[in-house]
Design a protein around this motif. Structure first.
Motif, PDB file in Angstrom:
ATOM      1  N   PRO A  19       0.831  -1.273  -0.089  1.00 37.02           N
ATOM      2  CA  PRO A  19      -0.168  -0.005  -0.012  1.00 37.02           C
ATOM      3  C   PRO A  19       0.805   1.278   0.105  1.00 37.02           C
ATOM      4  CG  PRO A  19      -0.472  -1.379   1.938  1.00 37.02           C
ATOM      5  CD  PRO A  19       0.425  -1.924   1.159  1.00 37.02           C
ATOM      6  N   LEU A  20       1.972   1.056   0.632  1.00 33.61           N
ATOM      7  CA  LEU A  20       2.831   2.324   0.648  1.00 33.61           C
ATOM      8  C   LEU A  20       3.432   2.675  -0.949  1.00 33.61           C
ATOM      9  CD1 LEU A  20       3.932   4.364   2.867  1.00 33.61           C
ATOM     10  CD2 LEU A  20       5.778   2.901   2.916  1.00 33.61           C
ATOM     11  N   LEU A  23       0.621   4.187  -2.910  1.00 34.39           N
ATOM     12  CA  LEU A  23       0.572   5.739  -2.467  1.00 34.39           C
ATOM     13  C   LEU A  23       1.810   6.469  -3.075  1.00 34.39           C
ATOM     14  CD1 LEU A  23      -0.459   8.029  -0.777  1.00 34.39           C
ATOM     15  CD2 LEU A  23       1.029   7.251   1.316  1.00 34.39           C
ATOM     16  N   THR A  30      -3.835  11.589  -4.476  1.00 33.80           N
ATOM     17  CA  THR A  30      -4.271  11.156  -3.160  1.00 33.80           C
ATOM     18  C   THR A  30      -3.411  11.824  -1.996  1.00 33.80           C
ATOM     19  OG1 THR A  30      -4.936   9.223  -1.912  1.00 33.80           O
ATOM     20  CG2 THR A  30      -2.852   9.031  -3.100  1.00 33.80           C
ATOM     21  N   PRO A  32      -1.450  10.913   1.855  1.00 33.42           N
ATOM     22  CA  PRO A  32      -1.400   9.968   2.662  1.00 33.42           C
ATOM     23  C   PRO A  32      -2.183   9.482   3.611  1.00 33.42           C
ATOM     24  CG  PRO A  32       0.646  11.523   2.420  1.00 33.42           C
ATOM     25  CD  PRO A  32      -0.744  11.963   1.814  1.00 33.42           C
ATOM     26  N   THR A  34      -5.116   9.069   3.084  1.00 30.28           N
ATOM     27  CA  THR A  34      -6.089   7.981   2.618  1.00 30.28           C
ATOM     28  C   THR A  34      -5.579   6.880   2.527  1.00 30.28           C
ATOM     29  OG1 THR A  34      -5.448   8.438   0.466  1.00 30.28           O
ATOM     30  CG2 THR A  34      -7.199   9.789   1.199  1.00 30.28           C
ATOM     31  N   ALA A  35      -4.245   6.622   2.578  1.00 26.17           N
ATOM     32  CA  ALA A  35      -3.689   5.207   2.834  1.00 26.17           C
ATOM     33  C   ALA A  35      -3.650   4.360   4.096  1.00 26.17           C
ATOM     34  CB  ALA A  35      -2.065   5.210   2.076  1.00 26.17           C
ATOM     35  N   THR A  38      -5.858   1.222   4.616  1.00 23.20           N
ATOM     36  CA  THR A  38      -5.258   0.043   3.421  1.00 23.20           C
ATOM     37  C   THR A  38      -3.810  -0.219   4.384  1.00 23.20           C
ATOM     38  OG1 THR A  38      -6.020   1.398   1.709  1.00 23.20           O
ATOM     39  CG2 THR A  38      -4.624  -0.517   1.371  1.00 23.20           C
ATOM     40  N   ILE A  39      -3.163   0.397   4.835  1.00 19.78           N
ATOM     41  CA  ILE A  39      -2.116   0.000   5.446  1.00 19.78           C
ATOM     42  C   ILE A  39      -2.278  -0.465   6.704  1.00 19.78           C
ATOM     43  CG2 ILE A  39       0.129   0.701   6.704  1.00 19.78           C
ATOM     44  CD1 ILE A  39       0.332   3.008   4.816  1.00 19.78           C
ATOM     45  N   SER A 140      10.032   4.145  -0.752  1.00 17.96           N
ATOM     46  CA  SER A 140       8.605   4.542  -0.851  1.00 17.96           C
ATOM     47  C   SER A 140       8.490   5.839  -0.121  1.00 17.96           C
ATOM     48  CB  SER A 140       7.563   3.294  -0.291  1.00 17.96           C
ATOM     49  OG  SER A 140       7.609   2.650  -1.354  1.00 17.96           O
TER      50      SER A 140
END
Length: 191
Positions: A19-20, A23, A30, A32, A34-35, A38-39, A140
């Motif tokens: 997920p990172l 992103l 988007t 950070p 919003t992730a 998911t993370i 990342s």
């Protein structure tokens, strides 16, 4: 040997990285924040896999290796399939779901065989996977940090004007393919 080198972090690293990475590749479309969900879900799934592996195998090192293997196979399935879709070798089409699933099952069985029969000392394997996972996450984070630095120090310019383009901006439908219909189903709470 110091205690940090004996720690097992790679299941966490390999749960966070996909997920990172997404992103980092789509940072201009988007944020950070919003992730985070998911993370967190990925960390929870990785932790659950690790605990299940520990209950089955009774060894943290082996369970961590299997967890990392499962996470790698899970997150790499679609990119690998997209890369080999409709490819042929000697007239045999290898880019099909059924063959990919068989290959991934074979990789899983091979990893399980390594854990049970072949590898007895997982400390060097864990150290290597810890290093690889940390480097992937660092790349990342550097990419995200670079984007945030550039955007905050050049106000008034869009990311596209700065030469920052995400993967999402490059997606285009095939030339002669009909664009798909997209339906949104909105559930109302009215009685």
């Amino acid at each position: 040997m110091n205690k940090l080198s004996k720690r097992i972090f790679h299941p966490l690293f390999f749960a966070i990285y996909p997920p990172l990475f997404l992103l980092a590749k789509n940072i201009d479309v988007t944020t950070p924040a919003t992730a985070v969900r998911t993370i967190l879900c990925s960390i929870l799934a990785g932790g659950l896999l690790l605990l299940i592996g520990k209950l089955i195998i009774w060894n943290w090192s082996k369970a961590a290796f299997l967890t990392t293997l499962i996470l790698i196979l899970f997150y790499s399935y679609v990119p690998v399939f997209n890369a080999i879709e409709k490819k042929t070798i000697l007239g045999f089409m290898i880019g099909r779901q059924r063959y990919m699933m068989l290959a991934w099952a074979a990789f899983s069985i091979f990893g399980l065989f390594l854990v049970i029969r072949v590898v007895k000392d997982f400390e060097p394997v864990n150290q290597g996977l810890n290093l690889i996972g940390a480097v992937l996450i660092a790349f990342s984070l550097i990419q995200i940090g670079n984007y945030e630095f550039v955007v905050t120090h050049t106000p008034g310019q869009t990311p596209q004007e700065l030469g920052i383009h995400s993967i999402a901006n490059q997606l285009q439908p095939p030339q002669k393919a009909a664009e798909p219909d997209i339906y949104y189903i909105l559930l109302d709470t009215y009685a």
